[in-house]
Write a protein that holds these residues in place. Sequence first.
Motif, PDB file in Angstrom:
ATOM      1  N   GLY A 218      -2.185 -14.238 -12.971  1.00  0.00           N
ATOM      2  CA  GLY A 218      -2.553 -15.487 -12.317  1.00  0.00           C
ATOM      3  C   GLY A 218      -1.373 -16.274 -11.788  1.00  0.00           C
ATOM      4  O   GLY A 218      -1.504 -17.015 -10.825  1.00  0.00           O
ATOM      5  N   ARG A 219      -0.216 -16.138 -12.437  1.00  0.00           N
ATOM      6  CA  ARG A 219       0.855 -17.085 -12.126  1.00  0.00           C
ATOM      7  C   ARG A 219       2.140 -16.461 -11.596  1.00  0.00           C
ATOM      8  O   ARG A 219       2.974 -17.169 -11.053  1.00  0.00           O
ATOM      9  N   THR A 220       2.328 -15.169 -11.793  1.00  0.00           N
ATOM     10  CA  THR A 220       3.646 -14.632 -11.450  1.00  0.00           C
ATOM     11  C   THR A 220       3.596 -13.796 -10.178  1.00  0.00           C
ATOM     12  O   THR A 220       2.548 -13.292  -9.771  1.00  0.00           O
ATOM     13  N   ILE A 221       4.761 -13.632  -9.583  1.00  0.00           N
ATOM     14  CA  ILE A 221       4.869 -12.864  -8.348  1.00  0.00           C
ATOM     15  C   ILE A 221       4.605 -11.386  -8.632  1.00  0.00           C
ATOM     16  O   ILE A 221       4.025 -10.673  -7.813  1.00  0.00           O
ATOM     17  N   LYS A 222       4.990 -10.915  -9.831  1.00  0.00           N
ATOM     18  CA  LYS A 222       4.710  -9.518 -10.175  1.00  0.00           C
ATOM     19  C   LYS A 222       3.204  -9.261 -10.190  1.00  0.00           C
ATOM     20  O   LYS A 222       2.721  -8.254  -9.662  1.00  0.00           O
ATOM     21  N   PHE A 224       0.942 -10.917  -8.617  1.00  0.00           N
ATOM     22  CA  PHE A 224       0.482 -10.980  -7.222  1.00  0.00           C
ATOM     23  C   PHE A 224       0.730  -9.636  -6.535  1.00  0.00           C
ATOM     24  O   PHE A 224      -0.137  -9.086  -5.861  1.00  0.00           O
ATOM     25  N   ARG A 227      -1.794  -7.139  -7.494  1.00  0.00           N
ATOM     26  CA  ARG A 227      -3.101  -7.351  -6.866  1.00  0.00           C
ATOM     27  C   ARG A 227      -3.081  -6.991  -5.377  1.00  0.00           C
ATOM     28  O   ARG A 227      -4.016  -6.388  -4.875  1.00  0.00           O
ATOM     29  N   VAL A 228      -1.997  -7.342  -4.690  1.00  0.00           N
ATOM     30  CA  VAL A 228      -1.976  -7.043  -3.243  1.00  0.00           C
ATOM     31  C   VAL A 228      -1.885  -5.549  -2.997  1.00  0.00           C
ATOM     32  O   VAL A 228      -2.543  -5.025  -2.098  1.00  0.00           O
ATOM     33  N   ALA A 231      -5.292  -4.255  -3.319  1.00  0.00           N
ATOM     34  CA  ALA A 231      -6.328  -4.798  -2.438  1.00  0.00           C
ATOM     35  C   ALA A 231      -6.048  -4.504  -0.969  1.00  0.00           C
ATOM     36  O   ALA A 231      -6.972  -4.300  -0.201  1.00  0.00           O
ATOM     37  N   ALA A 232      -4.801  -4.515  -0.562  1.00  0.00           N
ATOM     38  CA  ALA A 232      -4.482  -4.319   0.863  1.00  0.00           C
ATOM     39  C   ALA A 232      -3.122  -3.638   0.965  1.00  0.00           C
ATOM     40  O   ALA A 232      -2.113  -4.297   1.168  1.00  0.00           O
ATOM     41  N   ALA A 235      -0.802  -4.427   3.987  1.00  0.00           N
ATOM     42  CA  ALA A 235      -0.291  -5.787   3.932  1.00  0.00           C
ATOM     43  C   ALA A 235       0.760  -5.901   2.828  1.00  0.00           C
ATOM     44  O   ALA A 235       1.749  -6.612   2.977  1.00  0.00           O
ATOM     45  N   PHE A 241       6.415  -5.181  -0.791  1.00  0.00           N
ATOM     46  CA  PHE A 241       6.125  -4.667  -2.127  1.00  0.00           C
ATOM     47  C   PHE A 241       6.048  -3.154  -2.078  1.00  0.00           C
ATOM     48  O   PHE A 241       5.419  -2.582  -1.199  1.00  0.00           O
TER      49      PHE A 241
END
Lengths: 363, 529
Positions: A218-222, A224, A227-228, A231-232, A235, A241
């Motif tokens: 929820g909070r960290t760039i790792k 994120f 998740r990206v 998901a994509a 992108a 990444f």
Amino acid sequence: MQLVLEKRTERSNTIALVSPLIAIGLTIVTMTILFAILGKNPLLALQAYFVAPLTDGYSLQEIAVKATPLVMIAIGLSLCYLANAWNIGAEGQFLIGAVAGSWIAVKTQGTDAGAWVLPVMLVLAAAAGALYALIPAICKVKFGASEILTSLMLVYVADLLLDYLVRGPWRDPNGFNFPTTADFDPVATVPVLIEGGRLHLGSIIALLVVAAAAILLGRTIKGFEIRVVGAAPRAARFGGFNANQLIILTFAVSGALAGLAGIIEVAGPVGHLQPGISPGYGFTAIIVAFLGRLNPVGILIAGLFLALTFIGGEQAQIAMKIPLDVTKVFQGILLFYVLACDSLILYRFKLVFPNRQVARGAG
Amino acid sequence: MPAYQRMLDPTPNGPHSGESPLLTTVGLTKRYGDFLANDSIDIDVWPNEIHALLGENGAGKSTLVKAIYGLIQPSAGEIRWRGERIVLSGPSEARSRGIGMVFQHFSLFDNLTVAENVALGLDGRESFRDMSARLEQVSKTYGLPLDPKREVWQLSVGERQRIEIVRALMQDPKFLILDEPTAVLTPQEADQLFVVLERLKAEGRAILYISHKLEEVKRLCDTATILRGGRKIQTCNPRRETAASLARMMVGGEIREVKAAAGRQTTIPRLVVNDLSLPPDEPHGIRLEHISFELKGGEILGIAGVAGNGQDELFAALSGERLSNDPGTVVIEGIAAGHLSITKRRKLGAAFVPEERLGHGTAPRMKLSENALLTGHAASGMVHHGFIDTAATLQTVDKATETFDVRKAKRDPEAASLSGGNLQKFIVGREILRSPAVLVVSQPTWGVDAGAAAVIRQALLDLASAGAAVLVTSQDLDELAEIADRIAVMFHGRLSAPLAASEATREKLGLLMGGSSLEPREAAHAVGA
Ligand SMILES: Nc1ncnc2c1ncn2[C@@H]1O[C@H](COP(=O)(O)OP(=O)(O)OP(=O)(O)O)[C@@H](O)[C@H]1O
Ligand SMILES: [Mg+2]
């Protein structure tokens, strides 16, 4: 008339939330039919499965004990799955962790080794689980080998290694030839929380893992990044990444968590290393991860629910002579419905009537 | 379809005597939360009519046609088909009634053949062989040549669109919707499409046509309905309007002229590409060959060319999505960067806007704030010790919204819920707000309305005036003429020497885009061809 799946344009958020519940409902309906076919009273069987375990303190503790490895493993798996890395071999990583940690316990057996033993066991188990998970991850990244197959096959390697050790070098000399190590010393044992109870420190660790995963995602760039990438992917690459690095990382983390769960199980509720320390936790955790929607809190709830089916299955066997394997059937059906219901978030069923189709033949 | 060929040439927008409209919407309304994407829209579309649907980005055009095609359910109002109220449960029902649609974004599988793709999109149960035969016949009848056995990845954008059109025609639609069909076509491909549309109209079909290109609407369409902010403003005859008057109705005011600041200073080179050659990284890719150019601060270099000539590959090589073994091939701010990742290049001051908005420039199912983080995490203070500063990401969203007039239903929606043009404004805004030293942007105004396109072009000019080096890849020659200082052309993975904008006539660029060099004899030859 024809039944077709049609893609929804608007993703249904309500269904995203209720889909696990629908899946559980459908599973129970199916099980009811199955119990009836087995000649058991479905109502009594369901009562034994889902209600009886919730009514006494011992069973409640036991549910928490069973949920501990499930939740820890599933959290690790959810990170993999979010990043589109398919680790199916948590069971093997769990066993390897158990073996690596037990090595210290066996070597220090009967010596006056101090309080350092348990922490070292935990660290070693996590490291071993991570390394073991890195094998399929590296094969995937370097050679493009399917991580699904390699991670799954390594489960059997781990299983046989454990078997060999407890039948050979690590066998308890006073164990009447049973394939097991001697009971671990107190310094090599995970302490219980309540004197005389079953609940142990591992459950606290599992809760910490849930909290850490919630913060990570929820909070960290790792988080994120994870998740990206899932998901994509394109992108994510544009965002800078690296999907391959994340395969390595998520496999390592999930291997470490599975390994940790393995040693906690052995040094906790079981107390010694032996074959059959896992009733398939590593596989059941896959169901937990999906039933929990790959969300840490969801996984905690789903882990408790599946733990309930393990305990309920035992009770049903004792009370009604329902085979223990029915629990596995139950879990399999549940996974099937969870995945099926998930497609309803993006698709919907539609009836198509051929007579409404216009005559074709443009041109 | 000879059945329809009874008709005379209809007077444009004249009284549709003796006929009733094919499709009517009455008070059609679509609500997202408390946002009205369509607010009580009434339109009539007649047979033998090409009916344009005009409006700014986010005016509600796509929403309206999706409702007509059964993809979304209207919140209120009704759709009438030949005067009779219909409720569509989904696109297959719309198709079975004779409503077809060609989407702005294609839904084709690259590794399947043309025929397989068409088969997947049809509802019928005819055999694959019959279907293939019909496919060939339809494509021949309408002059839309397609080889059913080719795989889609081998085809150009125009050919891919042809598949979608033929697929729609095979259902024999009485009513065909086209959502920005020419946005991705070259001028020649667009002309071919217009011939087909005229013919469909002559067969008695109705066409609902969405476009931002007003000249083309004037040429092609009999009627135009203008939407603004979800409401219908007017229905008019576009042939009696000027592009400027149509634009005024869409915007409700005048459109700003794009102006370059006087006396722009070009300074040191900020982006240099030295003899860049790269083999394709996928089987369908283009090989980049010996590409060299130099871009100074304060300067805008335009790259023209037909899509699929290596523009995507060049973008990947410049952005660092693909790395080169030789660091010196790409130099950003004086630092050899050919081997550096996209994140490191961003830290050097570069920013990138890819051509594809959904799935490349943004993660469609993530919020705008998360998409701000996607490219901002490297160098915009959105991350402290590995933790995301949510307030900072939201601030970027708010700033981009304000500066570029991004219209959206709520503060921080999913990227996919924005209309195409508004998402583009957000993406461009997200990068420009970082004040980059070098901006590489592909197709900055694809599918963007005239007003928003002016805003984006002005922003690129302003960025250059502030000293940045800007590289713009575009198929739109008018756009390049408007903003670029120099223009080069990409063809088969090679880049021509840049021409000064004043010398880059359409003729010269056209020749280069077709693969000719500018030497007199060859040029004459190419014109003759
Ligand atoms: N699923 C959705 N949820 C919330 N808002 C939406 C959704 N779909 C569209 N919108 C909003 O409705 C408005 C109209 O969108 P629409 O796609 O119809 O615009 P458009 O006229 O086609 O614009 P463009 O020319 O940019 O394609 C936009 O502001 C958009 O943000
Ligand atoms: Mg649109």
